[in-house]
Structure formats: C-alpha cells, structure tokens
Write a protein that holds these residues in place. Structure first.
Motif, short mmCIF file in Angstrom:
data_model
loop_
_atom_site.label_atom_id
_atom_site.label_comp_id
_atom_site.label_asym_id
_atom_site.label_seq_id
_atom_site.Cartn_x
_atom_site.Cartn_y
_atom_site.Cartn_z
N LYS A 14 -2.44 7.14 2.55
CA LYS A 14 -1.55 7.54 3.64
C LYS A 14 -0.17 7.98 3.13
O LYS A 14 0.68 8.39 3.94
CB LYS A 14 -1.37 6.38 4.63
CG LYS A 14 -2.65 6.05 5.40
CD LYS A 14 -2.41 4.98 6.44
CE LYS A 14 -3.66 4.71 7.26
NZ LYS A 14 -4.06 5.89 8.05
N ALA A 15 0.07 7.86 1.83
CA ALA A 15 1.37 8.23 1.27
C ALA A 15 1.53 9.75 1.23
O ALA A 15 0.54 10.50 1.10
CB ALA A 15 1.54 7.64 -0.12
N GLY A 33 5.90 5.69 -7.93
CA GLY A 33 6.47 4.79 -6.94
C GLY A 33 5.46 4.37 -5.88
O GLY A 33 5.43 3.20 -5.46
N THR A 34 4.65 5.31 -5.46
CA THR A 34 3.61 4.99 -4.46
C THR A 34 2.63 3.98 -5.01
O THR A 34 2.24 3.02 -4.32
CB THR A 34 2.87 6.27 -4.06
OG1 THR A 34 3.78 7.20 -3.48
CG2 THR A 34 1.76 5.96 -3.06
N GLY A 72 2.24 -3.76 -5.43
CA GLY A 72 3.06 -4.85 -4.91
C GLY A 72 2.52 -5.39 -3.60
O GLY A 72 2.52 -6.62 -3.38
N ILE A 73 2.06 -4.51 -2.72
CA ILE A 73 1.48 -4.95 -1.44
C ILE A 73 0.24 -5.80 -1.68
O ILE A 73 0.05 -6.86 -1.07
CB ILE A 73 1.14 -3.73 -0.55
CG1 ILE A 73 2.43 -3.03 -0.11
CG2 ILE A 73 0.31 -4.16 0.65
CD1 ILE A 73 2.18 -1.73 0.63
N PRO A 91 -1.96 7.84 -11.69
CA PRO A 91 -1.37 6.55 -12.09
C PRO A 91 -2.21 5.36 -11.62
O PRO A 91 -2.31 4.36 -12.34
CB PRO A 91 0.01 6.56 -11.42
CG PRO A 91 0.31 7.99 -11.21
CD PRO A 91 -1.00 8.65 -10.92
N TYR A 92 -2.79 5.46 -10.44
CA TYR A 92 -3.61 4.35 -9.96
C TYR A 92 -4.92 4.25 -10.73
O TYR A 92 -5.41 3.15 -11.01
CB TYR A 92 -3.90 4.52 -8.47
CG TYR A 92 -4.60 3.33 -7.85
CD1 TYR A 92 -3.97 2.11 -7.74
CD2 TYR A 92 -5.91 3.44 -7.39
CE1 TYR A 92 -4.61 1.01 -7.18
CE2 TYR A 92 -6.56 2.35 -6.83
CZ TYR A 92 -5.91 1.13 -6.73
OH TYR A 92 -6.54 0.05 -6.19
N GLN A 93 -5.48 5.38 -11.09
CA GLN A 93 -6.74 5.39 -11.84
C GLN A 93 -6.57 4.77 -13.22
O GLN A 93 -7.53 4.27 -13.81
CB GLN A 93 -7.26 6.81 -11.97
CG GLN A 93 -8.67 6.91 -12.53
CD GLN A 93 -9.16 8.34 -12.61
OE1 GLN A 93 -8.38 9.29 -12.43
NE2 GLN A 93 -10.44 8.52 -12.88
#
Length: 360
Positions: A100-101, A108-109, A115-116, A169-171
C-alpha cells in the motif's frame, strides 16, 4: 596403554551434549552422497555461493530462528505454540504495508514495515508472557489461544488472499545475498551468536535455567522469575517475526493461511533433538541449531532421493524416532547391556572335570 585408558576418551566424547546431534547430521549429509555425488559441493556463480549445503542453511534459517526462541521459552519450563501464527502475522503486516506504500522499493518503506512486524510481535509475546507469568495460565493453553486466533488474524490482514510485493530491499531479507552468502544465513547467524553471548557470557542463561529448574526456589532467592519468563516469550515472538519476514520476503508474498504452518512442531522437535530438556532447567543453543539443521537436512533428503509426497511425513517420523532413540542415554545403555548378555550366552562354557579325571 591399557584398553580402559584408550576407551575412556571415546566414552567421554559420546557423553558430550552436541556429539550425537552432530553425528546424526553428518550421517544424513553423507547419506545423500549415494544419490547425489556432488551433494557436498559448494561453488561460486555470479558472485554468489550455491550448493545443497547452502540451500540447507538458507531454507533452514527461519526454523533456526524460531527454534532459538523456543529454546529459551522451554528453558523456563514453558512452551510456545503460537510461533507459527506470529510468523504469518509478521509477514502479512510487512507485505500489506509495502503493497500500500507509494514507493514500495524505498528503504524507508521496508524499514517501517519491518518495524511494524517486530513491534506487533513484541506485543504478542508480551501477551503470552503476561498470561503465563502474571496470570498463571498454563503455557500450552495460553499460547494455544494465540495459535488459533493468530492464524485468523493473519487471514484478516491479508483478506484471505495472497499479498504479493515487488521490493528489492525487502527481498534482501530472505532471498537476497550479501558478501556472497544468502543474507538470511548471515542474519540468523548474527542472532544465534548474540543469543549465545548473552546467555553464556552473562548470568542470564543461569537465571533462565534456575527459573525452569525450580521456579519456587528461584523466587525465594530473589530472582525475578516472572520477568524472565515474560522475557522468554517476547524473545520467542521476535524470533518468529524475523522468520516470518524471511519467509515472506523469499517468495515476495504473504500467505496468512500457510505461512509458518506447523513450524512450531518442527521448532519443538529441533529443541529436543538438540538436547534441551522439555521439563526446563537446561538448554543448549548449539544443540538447537544442530537440531534445526537435522530437520532441514531431512526435508532436503526426502526431495533428493525422490520419496513420494504421500509418504514423506511417515518417512520423517520414522527417521525422527530413530534419531531420538540414538540420542537417548537410557536406550543406549539398555542396548549395550543386552549386547553384553548376548555375548555371555554365546561364550563357550567350561566343562567341569569328572571324578575319574580328577583321580587320574
């Protein structure tokens, strides 16, 4: 040198806590050579390490993390059945935020999503810890509540669908490489090393073992047992959240229904295979890592030798039973005693001389 002196060190080695888990892991790895001659080969391609051993470490990293958290919980005399649901919730929250970002690929996303996920896991672990330590609910009941409800929460977050994300970055967390090695291996190794240092280089490990061994006595001598128990559940939830981030990032998707399904059972089994007592009071970080690698190697072996999918669980159950028997000191002692009795019965018996032979 006498026989007793020569056998002594060998017997002492077999009594070492990590000996039998290491032997079982080595046996499983060597058994694969009969089906895949280059099973132990590791090569570099495109600046990345590849090979079956790397795959075992890579895909076993989430289980290592979950088992690590489970170890500290079991050390305090508890158990956590909710880690699978925590895995699913963490992955679902992270992927939902990224999807949803406005800029899913920004660092940062991804950091916000991580963090969430970790913050939610901390809250879930704290709930388990309060239910067990403060309210006095049995650990298996307290965590069973979150095990059932948490899976439903994960499906509510994903709306019953599989959320896919596209974010480099998430991958990286579960499917990327850093310093030629999979980042998941490096991250799990860092967490294991930090946990080992905190529990063995400080008094924390001794305090956890004292709480698990005798909680009443530990409270009487001034140990804050409730806080330590709650801390164990919080740490376990954080480890499960990291595993959830690895799993979801490796496939770039979150599946609230199947992510982390039954991983709590594999984690408990890994802890037991590593030599940690389910009754609490003692634990082994190195043994847990070996236990998790045994389970992952067993899963890899099943696919390598081509066992039919419908018999996979039966094969794994049989091997696990054999491994548990091999590691059991009681079983080995009984087996050795039976062998001694068998040798005695097969040994030729001396025939007593007759009276005539004695007179002669």
């Amino acid at each position: 040198m006498s026989t007793a002196t020569a056998v002594g060190p060998a017997k002492a080695l077999t009594r070492y806590r990590l000996f039998w888990p290491a032997v079982v892991l080595a046996a499983l790895l060597l058994a694969n050579l009969a089906f895949t001659p280059d099973f132990l080969a590791v090569h570099v391609q495109g600046g990345h390490l590849y090979g079956s051993l790397i795959d075992i470490l890579h895909f076993g990293a989430p289980l290592i993390l979950v088992s690590l958290g489970m170890t500290l919980v079991i050390a305090t005399g508890g158990i956590d059945l909710s880690v699978g649901s925590t895995v699913a919730i963490a992955g679902a929250l992270a992927c939902l935020h990224i999807s949803k970002a406005a800029d899913p690929g920004s660092l940062g996303t991804v950091l916000t999503a991580v963090g969430i996920a970790l913050g939610t896991a901390l809250a879930l672990g704290l709930v388990n810890g309060v239910l067990v330590a403060r309210i006095g609910v049995q650990p298996i009941i307290a965590t069973l509540i979150l095990m059932v409800a948490g899976r439903g929460v994960a499906q509510l977050i994903t709306d019953g669908q599989i959320i896919t994300v596209t974010s480099a970055p998430y991958q990286l967390i579960g499917g990327g490489y850093w310093l030629t090695a999979p980042f998941a291996i490096l991250l799990s190794a860092l967490v294991v090393l930090a946990t080992a240092l905190l529990t063995r280089s400080t008094a924390l490990g001794l305090l956890l073992e004292s709480v698990g061994g005798n909680p009443v006595a530990s409270r009487l001598v001034g140990i804050r047992a409730m806080r330590l128990v709650a801390l164990g559940y919080v740490f376990c939830a954080l480890c499960a959240a990291l595993a959830g981030l690895m799993i979801s990032s490796n496939v770039s998707a979150a599946d609230g229904n199947n992510a982390g399904l039954w991983i709590e059972l594999d984690a408990i089994l890994a802890v037991v295979l590593g030599g940690t007592s389910l009754g609490g009071g003692r634990f082994s970080i190195g043994g847990t890592v070996l236990g998790a690698l045994i389970i992952q190697t067993l899963s890899t072996t099943v696919y390598t030798i081509g066992i039919p999918p419908e018999t996979t669980l039966v094969f794994k159950a049989f091997v696990v039973i054999v491994v548990c028997l091999v590691q059991s000191p009681v079983f080995r002692a009984k087996l050795a005693a039976r062998g001694i009795r068998a040798r005695r019965t097969t040994r030729p018996q001396a025939v007593a001389p007759t009276k005539r032979e004695v007179g002669a």
